[in-house]
Design a protein around this motif. Structure first.
Motif, PDB file in Angstrom:
ATOM      1  N   ASN A 213       0.832  -1.196   0.000  1.00  0.00           N
ATOM      2  CA  ASN A 213       0.000   0.000   0.000  1.00  0.00           C
ATOM      3  C   ASN A 213       0.872   1.253   0.000  1.00  0.00           C
ATOM      4  N   LEU A 214       0.386   2.307  -0.640  1.00  0.00           N
ATOM      5  CA  LEU A 214       1.086   3.587  -0.587  1.00  0.00           C
ATOM      6  C   LEU A 214       1.204   4.076   0.862  1.00  0.00           C
ATOM      7  N   LYS A 215       0.241   3.696   1.675  1.00  0.00           N
ATOM      8  CA  LYS A 215       0.230   4.081   3.087  1.00  0.00           C
ATOM      9  C   LYS A 215       1.464   3.555   3.813  1.00  0.00           C
ATOM     10  N   GLU A 216       2.027   2.467   3.336  1.00  0.00           N
ATOM     11  CA  GLU A 216       3.216   1.898   3.960  1.00  0.00           C
ATOM     12  C   GLU A 216       4.472   2.707   3.629  1.00  0.00           C
ATOM     13  N   GLU A 217       4.386   3.517   2.579  1.00  0.00           N
ATOM     14  CA  GLU A 217       5.498   4.392   2.197  1.00  0.00           C
ATOM     15  C   GLU A 217       5.316   5.808   2.727  1.00  0.00           C
ATOM     16  N   ASN A 218       4.068   6.209   2.902  1.00  0.00           N
ATOM     17  CA  ASN A 218       3.748   7.545   3.414  1.00  0.00           C
ATOM     18  C   ASN A 218       2.538   7.399   4.325  1.00  0.00           C
ATOM     19  N   LYS A 219       2.762   7.401   5.630  1.00  0.00           N
ATOM     20  CA  LYS A 219       1.700   7.087   6.591  1.00  0.00           C
ATOM     21  C   LYS A 219       0.563   8.103   6.592  1.00  0.00           C
ATOM     22  N   ASP A 220       0.799   9.274   6.039  1.00  0.00           N
ATOM     23  CA  ASP A 220      -0.227  10.324   6.052  1.00  0.00           C
ATOM     24  C   ASP A 220      -1.094  10.345   4.796  1.00  0.00           C
ATOM     25  N   ILE A 221      -0.771   9.514   3.829  1.00  0.00           N
ATOM     26  CA  ILE A 221      -1.475   9.574   2.545  1.00  0.00           C
ATOM     27  C   ILE A 221      -2.918   9.079   2.677  1.00  0.00           C
ATOM     28  N   GLN A 222      -3.828   9.721   1.950  1.00  0.00           N
ATOM     29  CA  GLN A 222      -5.240   9.355   1.929  1.00  0.00           C
ATOM     30  C   GLN A 222      -5.704   9.249   0.478  1.00  0.00           C
ATOM     31  N   VAL A 223      -6.739   8.446   0.249  1.00  0.00           N
ATOM     32  CA  VAL A 223      -7.249   8.256  -1.111  1.00  0.00           C
ATOM     33  C   VAL A 223      -7.671   9.591  -1.712  1.00  0.00           C
ATOM     34  N   LYS A 224      -8.375  10.409  -0.942  1.00  0.00           N
ATOM     35  CA  LYS A 224      -8.867  11.688  -1.483  1.00  0.00           C
ATOM     36  C   LYS A 224      -7.711  12.602  -1.888  1.00  0.00           C
ATOM     37  N   GLU A 225      -6.583  12.500  -1.183  1.00  0.00           N
ATOM     38  CA  GLU A 225      -5.431  13.321  -1.537  1.00  0.00           C
ATOM     39  C   GLU A 225      -4.772  12.817  -2.815  1.00  0.00           C
ATOM     40  N   VAL A 226      -4.710  11.511  -2.972  1.00  0.00           N
ATOM     41  CA  VAL A 226      -4.166  10.936  -4.206  1.00  0.00           C
ATOM     42  C   VAL A 226      -5.042  11.329  -5.384  1.00  0.00           C
ATOM     43  N   MET A 227      -6.337  11.253  -5.184  1.00  0.00           N
ATOM     44  CA  MET A 227      -7.266  11.630  -6.239  1.00  0.00           C
ATOM     45  C   MET A 227      -7.077  13.094  -6.636  1.00  0.00           C
ATOM     46  N   ALA A 228      -6.955  13.971  -5.646  1.00  0.00           N
ATOM     47  CA  ALA A 228      -6.772  15.399  -5.928  1.00  0.00           C
ATOM     48  C   ALA A 228      -5.480  15.656  -6.699  1.00  0.00           C
ATOM     49  N   ALA A 229      -4.418  14.968  -6.323  1.00  0.00           N
ATOM     50  CA  ALA A 229      -3.130  15.141  -7.005  1.00  0.00           C
ATOM     51  C   ALA A 229      -3.214  14.668  -8.450  1.00  0.00           C
ATOM     52  N   LEU A 230      -3.862  13.534  -8.671  1.00  0.00           N
ATOM     53  CA  LEU A 230      -3.993  13.003 -10.021  1.00  0.00           C
ATOM     54  C   LEU A 230      -4.854  13.915 -10.898  1.00  0.00           C
ATOM     55  N   ILE A 231      -5.885  14.488 -10.325  1.00  0.00           N
ATOM     56  CA  ILE A 231      -6.733  15.414 -11.078  1.00  0.00           C
ATOM     57  C   ILE A 231      -5.919  16.609 -11.553  1.00  0.00           C
ATOM     58  N   GLN A 232      -5.130  17.182 -10.667  1.00  0.00           N
ATOM     59  CA  GLN A 232      -4.322  18.339 -11.038  1.00  0.00           C
ATOM     60  C   GLN A 232      -3.272  17.991 -12.082  1.00  0.00           C
ATOM     61  N   ASP A 233      -2.632  16.849 -11.928  1.00  0.00           N
ATOM     62  CA  ASP A 233      -1.585  16.467 -12.879  1.00  0.00           C
ATOM     63  C   ASP A 233      -2.162  16.071 -14.235  1.00  0.00           C
ATOM     64  N   TYR A 234      -3.354  15.483 -14.243  1.00  0.00           N
ATOM     65  CA  TYR A 234      -3.996  15.149 -15.522  1.00  0.00           C
ATOM     66  C   TYR A 234      -4.373  16.433 -16.267  1.00  0.00           C
ATOM     67  N   LYS A 235      -4.830  17.424 -15.546  1.00  0.00           N
ATOM     68  CA  LYS A 235      -5.177  18.702 -16.178  1.00  0.00           C
ATOM     69  C   LYS A 235      -3.967  19.322 -16.881  1.00  0.00           C
ATOM     70  N   LYS A 236      -2.803  19.114 -16.313  1.00  0.00           N
ATOM     71  CA  LYS A 236      -1.583  19.723 -16.868  1.00  0.00           C
ATOM     72  C   LYS A 236      -1.159  19.091 -18.194  1.00  0.00           C
ATOM     73  N   THR A 237      -1.751  17.942 -18.558  1.00  0.00           N
ATOM     74  CA  THR A 237      -1.333  17.248 -19.777  1.00  0.00           C
ATOM     75  C   THR A 237      -1.994  17.802 -21.027  1.00  0.00           C
ATOM     76  N   THR A 238      -2.848  18.806 -20.876  1.00  0.00           N
ATOM     77  CA  THR A 238      -3.513  19.378 -22.045  1.00  0.00           C
ATOM     78  C   THR A 238      -3.610  20.893 -21.933  1.00  0.00           C
ATOM     79  N   LYS A 239      -3.633  21.581 -23.070  1.00  0.00           N
ATOM     80  CA  LYS A 239      -3.855  23.021 -23.097  1.00  0.00           C
ATOM     81  C   LYS A 239      -5.348  23.338 -23.093  1.00  0.00           C
ATOM     82  N   THR A 240      -6.149  22.299 -23.303  1.00  0.00           N
ATOM     83  CA  THR A 240      -7.592  22.511 -23.423  1.00  0.00           C
ATOM     84  C   THR A 240      -8.326  21.548 -22.492  1.00  0.00           C
ATOM     85  N   PHE A 241      -8.386  21.925 -21.227  1.00  0.00           N
ATOM     86  CA  PHE A 241      -9.160  21.118 -20.286  1.00  0.00           C
ATOM     87  C   PHE A 241     -10.607  21.603 -20.339  1.00  0.00           C
ATOM     88  N   LYS A 242     -11.523  20.686 -20.633  1.00  0.00           N
ATOM     89  CA  LYS A 242     -12.900  21.084 -20.923  1.00  0.00           C
ATOM     90  C   LYS A 242     -13.880  20.898 -19.775  1.00  0.00           C
TER      91      LYS A 242
END
Length: 369
Positions: A213-242
């Motif tokens: 589990n990611l939790k075993e590498e970072n004890k403070d990590i939460q699913v909602k935080e991972v989701m938020a990070a992925l959302i932001q990084d996915y947005k950065k992959t395009t100039k046209t986020f719709k």
């Protein structure tokens, strides 16, 4: 198989064409708040069948309550601890997805991602690189993509991958273990069937791997935080986020035909009867003759028993053989029945009764042959 209904326009995305280069496609993110595996599989299939990905890409984020999800071409009785699922994590559901690959366990400590693209833009490695970068930049977790295109920390898997490729559209979906209950996962994915019988099958087999589990590498990590990070990084992959949508309610008004799709996914016909045919057997030795073995075998196709046989020395015995008529009347009662734990218990009972019986001795010592 395409479960969804085509030519539906109720769920509008407002996409426009910008470029044939994937990174400049317009992109959107949809987060499902539903936690029922069958509903989420239906939503995934609905997107795949009804949205036009010619010049657009979509990321779907979703979670499920405890469930085991087998690949399209797998055998559920081999891939999981099917008899125990109702007792694991308060009740673990069994589902068959529409993509290939191996069996996975979901719970609310796991995050699922589905990347939808057109067929030409399909790129699993690109998607995994996005996840890996996001884990590194936001949580200081280093991960690597294996040659099998799994995501690992060292030799421990944190994500498994599967895909569906159509003529025009494609999707790649993967799990991400954040804080999954590893004890429940291990128990749910235990192969209990092959502990009691031998099996021959052409079904795809899962490749077992150690997990972390990611939790075993970072004890403070939460699913909602991972989701938020992925959302932001996915947005950065395009100039046209719709578009960004949180889907609270998955219903017929928004997604016409989705009830039918869900019903298909949770049906016996899809989960069990789609299983590739297989055969199982018990070798029954005599205690007083370790070299003498009678083989009792059972064949299953479309989830139902099609044949039961008794063999010795590569010869199939029939009810016309002397002394076997009553025995075949007994075992032929299994033919036509759906394969289940109850049927397996019946098969085991027959095998147990046959062991060291006078009939078995007669067969072995050629009193019947």
């Amino acid at each position: 198989m395409r479960l969804a209904i085509k030519s539906v326009k109720a769920f509008r995305t407002g996409y426009r064409c910008y470029s044939s280069v994937p990174e400049t496609f317009s992109k959107s993110i949809y987060v499902s708040k539903e936690t029922d595996i069958f509903t989420n599989l239906a939503l995934e299939d609905w997107f795949y069948s009804n949205l036009d990905f010619t010049n657009e890409e979509v990321l779907m984020l979703w979670q499920n309550k405890p469930c085991v999800v087998i690949g399209r071409h797998q055998n559920p009785w081999i891939e999981c601890n099917f008899a125990m699922l109702p007792y694991i994590a308060g009740g673990t559901k069994l589902a068959r997805r529409n993509s290939g690959g191996g069996t996975v366990y979901h719970d609310l400590g796991n995050l699922n991602l589905t990347f939808f693209t057109n067929r030409k833009a399909y790129n699993r490695k690109r998607n995994l690189e996005l996840i890996s970068r996001s884990l590194k930049s936001s949580f200081k977790i280093n991960s690597e993509i294996t040659p099998r295109e799994d995501l690992c920390i060292g030799n421990m898997k944190i994500s498994g991958t599967a895909s569906k490729l159509g003529r025009n559209s494609a999707y790649h979906h993967c799990t991400l273990l954040v804080n999954t209950n590893k004890n429940d996962l291990s128990l749910a994915l235990k192969n209990s069937l092959e502990e009691c019988v031998d099996i021959k099958t052409n079904a795809s087999r899962s490749v077992k791997s150690p997990i972390i589990n990611l939790k075993e590498e970072n004890k403070d990590i939460q699913v909602k935080e991972v989701m938020a990070a992925l959302i932001q990084d996915y947005k950065k992959t395009t100039k046209t986020f719709k578009d960004f949508k949180i889907i609270e309610d998955i219903n017929e008004q928004l997604f016409p035909g989705i009830t039918y799709i869900r019903n298909q996914y949770c049906s016996v016909a899809w989960i069990y009867e789609k299983t590739p045919k297989f055969q199982l057997w018990k070798n029954i030795p005599l205690l007083d003759d370790e070299y003498s073995v009678v083989k009792l075998s059972l064949s299953v196709d479309n989830g139902k028993v099609t044949n039961v046989e008794l063999n010795i020395k590569d010869r199939t015995l029939s009810e016309s053989d002397i002394g076997l008529k009553d025995f075949y009347l007994l075992i032929n009662n299994l033919v036509g029945k759906p394969f289940s734990q109850e049927l397996l218990d019946e098969f085991e009972l027959v095998a147990s009764g046959l062991k060291n019986s006078q009939l078995c001795r007669d067969i072995v010592h050629n009193n019947v042959l």
